[in-house]
Design a protein around this motif. Structure first.
Motif, PDB file in Angstrom:
ATOM      1  N   ILE A  25       0.914  -1.234  -0.156  1.00 17.49           N
ATOM      2  CA  ILE A  25      -0.072   0.061  -0.067  1.00 17.49           C
ATOM      3  C   ILE A  25       0.845   1.178  -0.181  1.00 17.49           C
ATOM      4  CG2 ILE A  25      -1.625   1.177   1.075  1.00 17.49           C
ATOM      5  CD1 ILE A  25      -2.598  -1.346   2.272  1.00 17.49           C
ATOM      6  N   ILE A  26       1.788   1.209   0.851  1.00 20.42           N
ATOM      7  CA  ILE A  26       2.765   2.367   1.092  1.00 20.42           C
ATOM      8  C   ILE A  26       3.396   2.569  -0.450  1.00 20.42           C
ATOM      9  CG2 ILE A  26       4.975   3.088   1.818  1.00 20.42           C
ATOM     10  CD1 ILE A  26       4.247   1.890   4.398  1.00 20.42           C
ATOM     11  N   PHE A  27       3.914   1.591  -1.126  1.00 18.13           N
ATOM     12  CA  PHE A  27       4.758   1.860  -2.307  1.00 18.13           C
ATOM     13  C   PHE A  27       3.718   2.234  -3.195  1.00 18.13           C
ATOM     14  CE2 PHE A  27       7.913  -1.351  -0.422  1.00 18.13           C
ATOM     15  CZ  PHE A  27       8.953   0.069  -0.291  1.00 18.13           C
ATOM     16  N   LYS A  28       2.631   1.648  -3.400  1.00 22.11           N
ATOM     17  CA  LYS A  28       1.382   2.068  -4.363  1.00 22.11           C
ATOM     18  C   LYS A  28       1.205   3.621  -4.255  1.00 22.11           C
ATOM     19  CE  LYS A  28      -2.932   0.965  -5.942  1.00 22.11           C
ATOM     20  NZ  LYS A  28      -4.186  -0.115  -5.828  1.00 22.11           N
ATOM     21  N   ASP A  29       1.026   4.061  -2.921  1.00 17.60           N
ATOM     22  CA  ASP A  29       0.676   5.448  -2.682  1.00 17.60           C
ATOM     23  C   ASP A  29       2.033   6.219  -3.230  1.00 17.60           C
ATOM     24  OD1 ASP A  29      -1.501   4.723  -1.622  1.00 17.60           O
ATOM     25  OD2 ASP A  29      -0.896   4.825   0.319  1.00 17.60           O
ATOM     26  N   TRP A  72      12.310  -0.015  -7.124  1.00 17.73           N
ATOM     27  CA  TRP A  72      12.384   0.520  -5.753  1.00 17.73           C
ATOM     28  C   TRP A  72      11.909  -0.318  -4.759  1.00 17.73           C
ATOM     29  CZ3 TRP A  72      16.118   3.873  -5.226  1.00 17.73           C
ATOM     30  CH2 TRP A  72      16.655   4.628  -6.033  1.00 17.73           C
ATOM     31  N   PRO A  73      10.688  -0.636  -4.730  1.00 18.43           N
ATOM     32  CA  PRO A  73      10.257  -1.618  -3.478  1.00 18.43           C
ATOM     33  C   PRO A  73      11.262  -2.499  -3.207  1.00 18.43           C
ATOM     34  CG  PRO A  73       8.320  -1.062  -5.218  1.00 18.43           C
ATOM     35  CD  PRO A  73       9.684  -0.926  -5.707  1.00 18.43           C
ATOM     36  N   LEU A  74      12.045  -3.067  -3.894  1.00 18.01           N
ATOM     37  CA  LEU A  74      13.112  -4.064  -3.494  1.00 18.01           C
ATOM     38  C   LEU A  74      14.331  -3.750  -2.936  1.00 18.01           C
ATOM     39  CD1 LEU A  74      12.325  -6.497  -6.721  1.00 18.01           C
ATOM     40  CD2 LEU A  74      11.271  -6.650  -4.424  1.00 18.01           C
ATOM     41  N   ILE A  75      14.582  -2.410  -3.391  1.00 15.01           N
ATOM     42  CA  ILE A  75      15.842  -1.741  -2.974  1.00 15.01           C
ATOM     43  C   ILE A  75      15.748  -0.866  -1.734  1.00 15.01           C
ATOM     44  CG2 ILE A  75      17.988  -0.409  -3.970  1.00 15.01           C
ATOM     45  CD1 ILE A  75      17.180  -1.712  -6.638  1.00 15.01           C
TER      46      ILE A  75
END
Length: 289
Positions: A139-143, A151-154
């Motif tokens: 949810i955070i990375f989607k926002d 980026w969500p992996l790094i």
């Protein structure tokens, strides 16, 4: 005058014990390496032979599995997937080494209010299952509009979220004598200077260990990469291997096994290279009286 040497009973027992140990080690090694040998042999079998021949050696060698697997599917070659995995794994290794080392230095060598509490909270995160965090993180990375990007992996690695590596380095730094810090202070070093000139060079074995495990875990990771990387061009090797099997029942088993063999090569190469550096770091960075 005879020059023959008598063989004592103890020598026979010792030789027999060593022979038994070697036999046991070879048996264990054969059991451990059998899946790898079976994978290599299966990658050279035709699809029909894979289902009919369960032995390690193929009856007819099918080299086309490697060329067909490397060509990928729907116009995307496996070189793209290898490149994506290498970029994400390399960035993760660098992020973990830098962020975890800095965080560990603060916990191990600096004094600040709440250090024990913060360290306990960090250690407690090891007990939290990773799957519990997936939904709020998504949810955070989607926002932030970061879905379908690396980026969500790094990004979490840049923020020193790997508590295991922080704990590993903290324990290693605590073994470095405090007298080195005091000597550096007398020479005019600030806390940053002590970290850069004293602690960091001596922490090389822990850094290499962090690099090895970070690379292996990231290269073999599947679920987070499946969640955050939706486009075919952005997929990594573990997710791409799943692409050889589809829901309609059609599958390219031979190319899948061939690419599975190739996917192991970077892990072996990285481990062997850094293992050499690990041994060298242990031998050269030890403290001598």
């Amino acid at each position: 005058m005879s020059t023959e040497t008598a063989v004592l009973p103890g020598d026979r027992v010792s030789a027999g014990t060593n022979l038994a140990r070697w036999a046991a080690l070879l048996a264990i090694m054969a059991v451990v390496l059998y899946p790898l040998a079976w994978l290599l042999g299966t990658s050279l079998k035709s699809p029909t032979e894979i289902l009919s021949n369960l032995s390690v050696l193929p009856r007819n060698v099918t080299w086309s599995n490697y060329s067909d697997g490397w060509n990928g599917f729907t116009g995307v070659t496996f070189a793209t997937f290898f490149t994506n995995s290498a970029l994400i794994a390399g960035a993760t290794v660098l992020a973990n080494m830098v962020s975890c080392c800095v965080a560990a230095y603060a916990f191990a060598r600096l004094k600040f209010v709440g250090r024990g509490l913060y360290f306990a909270i960090m250690i407690s995160t090891l007990l939290l299952p990773h799957h519990v965090l997936m939904v709020p993180q998504f949810i955070i990375f989607k926002d932030f509009d970061m879905i379908n990007t690396p980026w969500p992996l790094i990004l979490p690695k840049i923020l020193a979220t790997e508590a295991f590596f922080v704990f590993l380095m903290v324990q290693f730094m605590r073994g470095i004598p405090r007298e080195l810090d005091e000597a550096a202070k007398m020479d005019g070093c600030s806390p940053y200077g002590i970290f850069w000139h004293v602690i960091l060079p001596l922490t090389r074995p822990a850094l290499v260990t962090t690099a090895i495990f970070s690379f292996i875990w990231t290269w073999n990771d599947f679920l987070p990469q499946l969640i955050y990387l939706n486009d075919l061009d952005d997929r990594t090797v573990p997710v791409a291997l799943r692409g050889f099997l589809d829901s309609s029942g059609q599958s390219d088993i031979g190319p899948m096994f061939a690419m599975s063999v190739l996917s192991l090569l970077p892990v072996f190469i990285f481990f062997v290279a850094f293992q050499r550096m690990l041994v060298q770091g242990i031998n050269t960075s030890g403290l001598k009286g």
